[in-house]
Design an enzyme around this catalytic site. Structure first.
Site, PDB file in Angstrom:
ATOM      1  CB  SER A 165     -16.648 -24.269  30.147  1.00  0.00           C
ATOM      2  OG  SER A 165     -17.963 -23.900  29.783  1.00  0.00           O
ATOM      3  CE  LYS A 217     -35.982 -13.281  13.019  1.00  0.00           C
ATOM      4  NZ  LYS A 217     -35.686 -14.723  13.100  1.00  0.00           N
TER       5      LYS A 217
END
Length: 335
Positions: A165, A217
């Site tokens: 990664s 949100k």
């Protein structure tokens, strides 16, 4: 010892003469209190001076260590005046520890190695499962910048147990990548995960009260249901980060990658060292010793990994903000 002040006209037999026993007790008590206070003050002054002396000795010792260097540093200085291979260690979760700045480690180590004419090549010894895509990208850019700016010596990555990664993100900036046949390499993908606890809350009869301004949100809250729009937003973000990852790997590895023959190259899967050579993720098999000996032709290894947590290193860097904070805290505790 009792003290009395007598006047010529005082008569101890007089009924007006003070009680000798009570007067003596009060006087002795006052004297004992004053003496104890004096001794306590004297002891406190003594220990304060002792600690000040210890503090000064410690500070002088640290300064001397920073200026002269430890035996290991002296050996390092001697070694750097002979032909050698520079090694910089890249370990741990990338960006996972606020006390370890992987970008600074690579940048400072590379700059020092490039300046030393006796360093014939630079090996980044990588052993990391990955980490932050942002830190990985910054590190990748710094390695590419320094490598392209200096062009005086090759930069190799030698993989230990794992370089996956974000670690491979950085490794792809090297001129060549070496690994053990059993190393784990690749994992060119992006992951984002969380839990959905809404079913459990329904079983418990618990309802979530959340007040937001903006429809998304609260996106990602495990106690609130996720809308299809929010799922699409998350996927779009992951895809964008993944695309940046792929772009960096292609920039670093170029036509060494065998993408057409291996359509799952960028799927996020991990390859062994044997497999990764077949798909173009690494160039050859090797370790730090074999690469330094057989490729660089400079078997002497010198560690250029900057120390980031020791006090002497902080002093040697010029009493930066972090050093000032540590020094202030230490002096306050001593004084």
């Amino acid at each position: 010892m009792n003290y009395k002040i007598r006047r010529p006209n005082d008569d101890e037999s007089s009924p007006n003469y003070p009680n000798n026993t009570q007067e003596s007790w009060e006087r002795n008590t006052l004297r004992d209190v004053l003496l104890e206070a004096y001794h306590e003050q004297k002891r406190a002054r003594l220990w304060r001076n002792i600690w000040r002396g210890v503090g000064v000795l410690m500070f002088v010792s640290i300064m001397a260590s920073a200026m002269k260097g430890s035996p290991e540093n002296r050996q390092h200085q001697i070694a750097t005046h002979k032909e050698h291979t520079a090694v910089i260690n890249l370990t741990g979760v990338i960006g996972g520890n606020e006390d370890v700045n992987h970008v600074e480690i690579l940048r400072d180590g590379l700059e020092e190695a490039f300046k030393n004419k006796h360093a014939k090549a630079i090996i980044i010894h990588a052993n990391s499962p990955g980490g932050s895509p942002v830190v990985s990208n910054v590190a990748f850019q710094e390695v590419m910048r320094l490598k392209n700016m200096e062009k005086t010596k090759p930069v190799y990555v030698v993989i230990g147990d794992m370089c996956a990664s974000g670690c491979y993100y950085i490794a792809s900036a090297a001129d060549k990548i070496y690994a053990d046949p059993s190393s784990l390499v690749g994992s060119i993908g992006v992951i984002g995960s969380s839990f959905d606890a809404t079913g459990l809350m329904d079983k418990l009869g618990v309802k979530r009260r959340q007040r937001i301004a903006g429809n998304n949100k609260g996106m990602g809250d495990p106690f609130s249901p996720e809308t299809p729009e929010q799922v699409a937003i998350w996927q779009q973000m992951l895809n964008q980060i993944h695309a940046e990852f792929i772009k960096a790997v292609k920039l670093g590895r170029g036509n060494k990658l065998k993408e057409q023959q291996n359509p799952d190259l960028f799927s996020g899967r991990v390859y062994t060292g044997l497999e990764s050579k077949n798909v173009g993720l690494i160039d050859e098999f090797g370790n730090v010793y074999s690469v330094a000996r057989d490729v660089v032709k400079a078997p002497k290894l010198v560690d250029y990994t900057p120390e980031q947590n020791d006090l002497a290193s902080l002093i040697s860097r010029g009493l930066g903000a972090k050093m000032n904070t540590k020094l202030e805290s230490w002096l306050n505790s001593v004084w």
